[in-house]
Motif scaffolding. Structure first.
Motif, PDB file in Angstrom:
ATOM      1  N   UNK A 103       9.449   8.364   0.984  1.00 63.25           N
ATOM      2  CA  UNK A 103      10.419   7.350   1.387  1.00 63.25           C
ATOM      3  C   UNK A 103      10.687   6.396   0.229  1.00 63.25           C
ATOM      4  N   UNK A 104       9.643   6.125  -0.526  1.00 63.56           N
ATOM      5  CA  UNK A 104       9.709   5.149  -1.612  1.00 63.56           C
ATOM      6  C   UNK A 104      10.711   5.581  -2.673  1.00 63.56           C
ATOM      7  N   UNK A 105      10.842   6.902  -2.855  1.00 61.02           N
ATOM      8  CA  UNK A 105      11.668   7.387  -3.949  1.00 61.02           C
ATOM      9  C   UNK A 105      12.950   8.070  -3.495  1.00 61.02           C
ATOM     10  N   UNK A 106      12.989   8.585  -2.266  1.00 55.54           N
ATOM     11  CA  UNK A 106      14.136   9.392  -1.870  1.00 55.54           C
ATOM     12  C   UNK A 106      14.910   8.801  -0.703  1.00 55.54           C
TER      13      UNK A 106
ATOM     14  N   UNK B 176       2.353  -8.372   3.369  1.00 58.97           N
ATOM     15  CA  UNK B 176       1.850  -7.078   2.911  1.00 58.97           C
ATOM     16  C   UNK B 176       2.705  -5.988   3.551  1.00 58.97           C
ATOM     17  N   UNK B 177       2.715  -4.819   2.934  1.00 63.99           N
ATOM     18  CA  UNK B 177       3.587  -3.748   3.424  1.00 63.99           C
ATOM     19  C   UNK B 177       2.969  -2.396   3.104  1.00 63.99           C
ATOM     20  N   UNK B 178       3.462  -1.364   3.808  1.00 65.95           N
ATOM     21  CA  UNK B 178       3.076   0.009   3.512  1.00 65.95           C
ATOM     22  C   UNK B 178       4.326   0.820   3.223  1.00 65.95           C
TER      23      UNK B 178
ATOM     24  N   UNK C  17      -2.307   2.181  -4.636  1.00 65.61           N
ATOM     25  CA  UNK C  17      -2.109   3.570  -4.212  1.00 65.61           C
ATOM     26  C   UNK C  17      -3.318   4.030  -3.395  1.00 65.61           C
ATOM     27  N   UNK C  18      -3.066   4.533  -2.198  1.00 69.11           N
ATOM     28  CA  UNK C  18      -4.133   5.060  -1.358  1.00 69.11           C
ATOM     29  C   UNK C  18      -4.229   6.582  -1.520  1.00 69.11           C
TER      30      UNK C  18
ATOM     31  N   UNK D   6       0.862  -1.179   0.000  1.00 67.08           N
ATOM     32  CA  UNK D   6       0.000   0.000   0.000  1.00 67.08           C
ATOM     33  C   UNK D   6       0.897   1.226   0.000  1.00 67.08           C
ATOM     34  N   UNK D   7       0.776   2.052  -1.026  1.00 65.57           N
ATOM     35  CA  UNK D   7       1.633   3.216  -1.193  1.00 65.57           C
ATOM     36  C   UNK D   7       0.791   4.481  -1.034  1.00 65.57           C
ATOM     37  N   UNK D   8       1.164   5.344  -0.097  1.00 62.35           N
ATOM     38  CA  UNK D   8       0.398   6.569   0.096  1.00 62.35           C
ATOM     39  C   UNK D   8       1.003   7.448   1.169  1.00 62.35           C
ATOM     40  N   UNK D   9       0.557   8.721   1.203  1.00 63.04           N
ATOM     41  CA  UNK D   9       1.058   9.658   2.196  1.00 63.04           C
ATOM     42  C   UNK D   9       0.602   9.266   3.597  1.00 63.04           C
ATOM     43  N   UNK D  10       1.185   9.920   4.584  1.00 64.70           N
ATOM     44  CA  UNK D  10       0.873   9.614   5.971  1.00 64.70           C
ATOM     45  C   UNK D  10      -0.597   9.906   6.270  1.00 64.70           C
ATOM     46  N   UNK D  11      -1.155   9.126   7.164  1.00 65.55           N
ATOM     47  CA  UNK D  11      -2.513   9.376   7.618  1.00 65.55           C
ATOM     48  C   UNK D  11      -3.591   9.054   6.607  1.00 65.55           C
ATOM     49  N   UNK D  12      -3.337   8.139   5.675  1.00 65.50           N
ATOM     50  CA  UNK D  12      -4.359   7.756   4.704  1.00 65.50           C
ATOM     51  C   UNK D  12      -5.038   6.439   5.060  1.00 65.50           C
TER      52      UNK D  12
END
Length: 466
Positions: free
Chosen positions: A231-234, A224-226, A251-252, A70-76
């Protein structure tokens, strides 16, 4: 946790006679998800705003039997979403009683359990594990080791006389101990790359390697992972071979509609006083304006936890005022919104060059949110009679030491007050706090549209007047 039902089989023989068959955790989740979809049951309780976007993608990944990120910004709500996966597991599942891993009594995988199964046969004791015990969650931290995730040699077992090559000297880590369950790794990119390498065999070959020798264990786990995009790119990354082993990347996002944001806040916030839907809508719009502002660092995002904390802060302000004025019950009013920028400013990241303007920006966006909410909720109402009454000798004071009854007593009897209260869900027999909250929103709307003035008196009260 529910007690283990007495009717369940307690030995391998009884289990076999009852027709239980070993089934992979992914097949179990697939069958239970399909059953929920066919019966019209919601398999994702408590998940708001993802119905048409995230959840269909996630369901397809689970039906395909894929491990996923699950890829998304914090608090999603990524972690919240992962935790609901336990609802797709069988409520109870059989395991070998006393085994280190949660092995199926009819399909043992460790040397010790295979030996017990061969010795005891149908008398192999069976225990029942609740689905809540089959979910393992690990936050990826810099001090996470291969031993934590996969396992390591247990020096105590070696000291007891076993050789280092004996697979029974291994102390299993989190992933093997989640056999026949779900392993969730939060913030996966923060794992050191050498630690991520340890998961490669687990995900593809389903075996583990410890201290130079391989132990072939047909592990049955859903991994499963978040991850956060920055973080994913940098700062960190998921190494390419590991990323390739995940079958899906979902993507969330933050709630797309104001109503969804309000529902989320209402569900998650622990409110110590009554907060009306119109005030929650103000906060929802406030958060959305922050997410669209060029002055706020959108790479870190504006978490849904901000809106939740804002609602709790407003409720706390109402409770404090009730204690000071003796008002009961405690009901939040628009004046309580003023506490939000001061308390929650530190939860936001601002762009460079905005130093010193944070308070001004938050106050502006909050007022804009109040105006948007009033325009929507009070559309079609003619508030001129209310404005005229205030200008013509009926100023209205509000503040943290002004009770709802005092606010209402400052105004003459006007039909428009009942219309405003009705629009915002307050009836004539409701407590004064609910009616005062509605009237105060109308007054603030008149101020923001420049039909009224607003000032602060010597008692720190906010006074609406001409």
């Amino acid at each position: 946790m529910n007690p283990v039902p007495s009717r369940l089989p307690l030995t391998a023989g009884e289990l076999r006679e009852a027709g239980y068959q070993p089934r992979s955790v992914k097949a179990e989740i697939r069958e239970n998800l399909l059953a929920a979809l066919r019966e019209g049951r919601n398999p994702w309780p408590g998940i708001v705003g993802f119905d048409r976007t995230v959840l269909p993608q996630l369901e397809r990944a689970l039906l395909a039997g894929h491990d996923f990120v699950l890829l998304g910004e914090r608090g999603q709500g990524k972690t919240r979403l992962l935790r609901t996966l336990t609802g797709l597991l069988d409520e109870w599942t059989p395991v070998i009683e006393g085994a280190e891993l949660g092995e199926h009594p009819l399909a043992p995988i460790t040397p010790a359990s295979r030996r017990r199964a061969a010795e005891l046969g149908d008398e192999l004791p069976v225990a029942w594990r609740h689905r809540s015990e089959r979910y393992t969650e690990k936050l990826a931290t810099p001090d996470t080791s291969v031993g934590d995730l996969v396992g390591d040699v247990d020096p105590v077992k070696v000291a007891q006389g076993r050789s280092l090559g004996d697979p029974e000297t291994i102390h299993f880590g989190l992933v093997p101990r989640a056999h026949r369950g779900i392993v969730a790794v939060n913030e996966l990119p923060d794992l050191a790359e050498r630690i991520q390498v340890a998961l490669l065999n687990v995900m593809e070959e389903r075996d583990i390697q410890v201290r130079g020798y391989t132990l072939r264990l047909p592990l049955d786990v859903l991994l499963v992972a978040t991850a956060n995009p920055e973080d994913y790119t940098n700062r960190g990354r998921i190494i390419t071979p590991l990323k390739d082993r995940f079958g899906a990347e979902v993507r969330t996002h933050y709630p797309l509609e104001v109503d969804a944001e309000v529902d989320l806040v209402r569900q998650e916030a622990e409110l110590v006083a009554e907060v009306g839907d119109h005030l929650l809508e103000v906060l929802a719009r406030f958060v959305r304006h922050l997410r669209e502002s060029a002055s706020v660092d959108q790479r870190s995002g504006v978490s849904a936890r901000f809106a939740v904390a804002a609602a709790e802060t407003v409720a706390a302000a109402a409770l404090r005022r009730a204690a000071l004025t003796g008002e009961f019950p405690a009901v939040a009013r628009p004046v309580d919104l003023d506490s939000v920028p001061d308390v929650l400013r530190g939860k936001l990241e601002f762009e460079a060059g905005e130093e010193g303007r944070e308070q001004e920006l938050l106050t502006h966006l909050l007022r804009r949110s109040i105006a948007d909410t009033a325009r929507t909720r009070l559309a079609g109402l003619d508030l001129r009679s209310l404005a005229s009454a205030v200008v013509d000798g009926h100023p209205v004071a509000t503040g943290e030491r002004v009770a709802a009854g005092d606010l209402l007593a400052a105004l003459p009897e006007l039909p428009i007050l009942h219309e405003v209260a009705g629009r915002l869900g307050a009836g004539p027999t409701d407590p004064p706090g609910r009616i005062a909250s509605a009237v105060e929103l109308a007054l603030e709307s008149l101020y923001l549209t420049r039909h009224l003035g607003k000032d602060t008196d010597e008692d720190d009260r906010t006074v609406y007047g001409g």
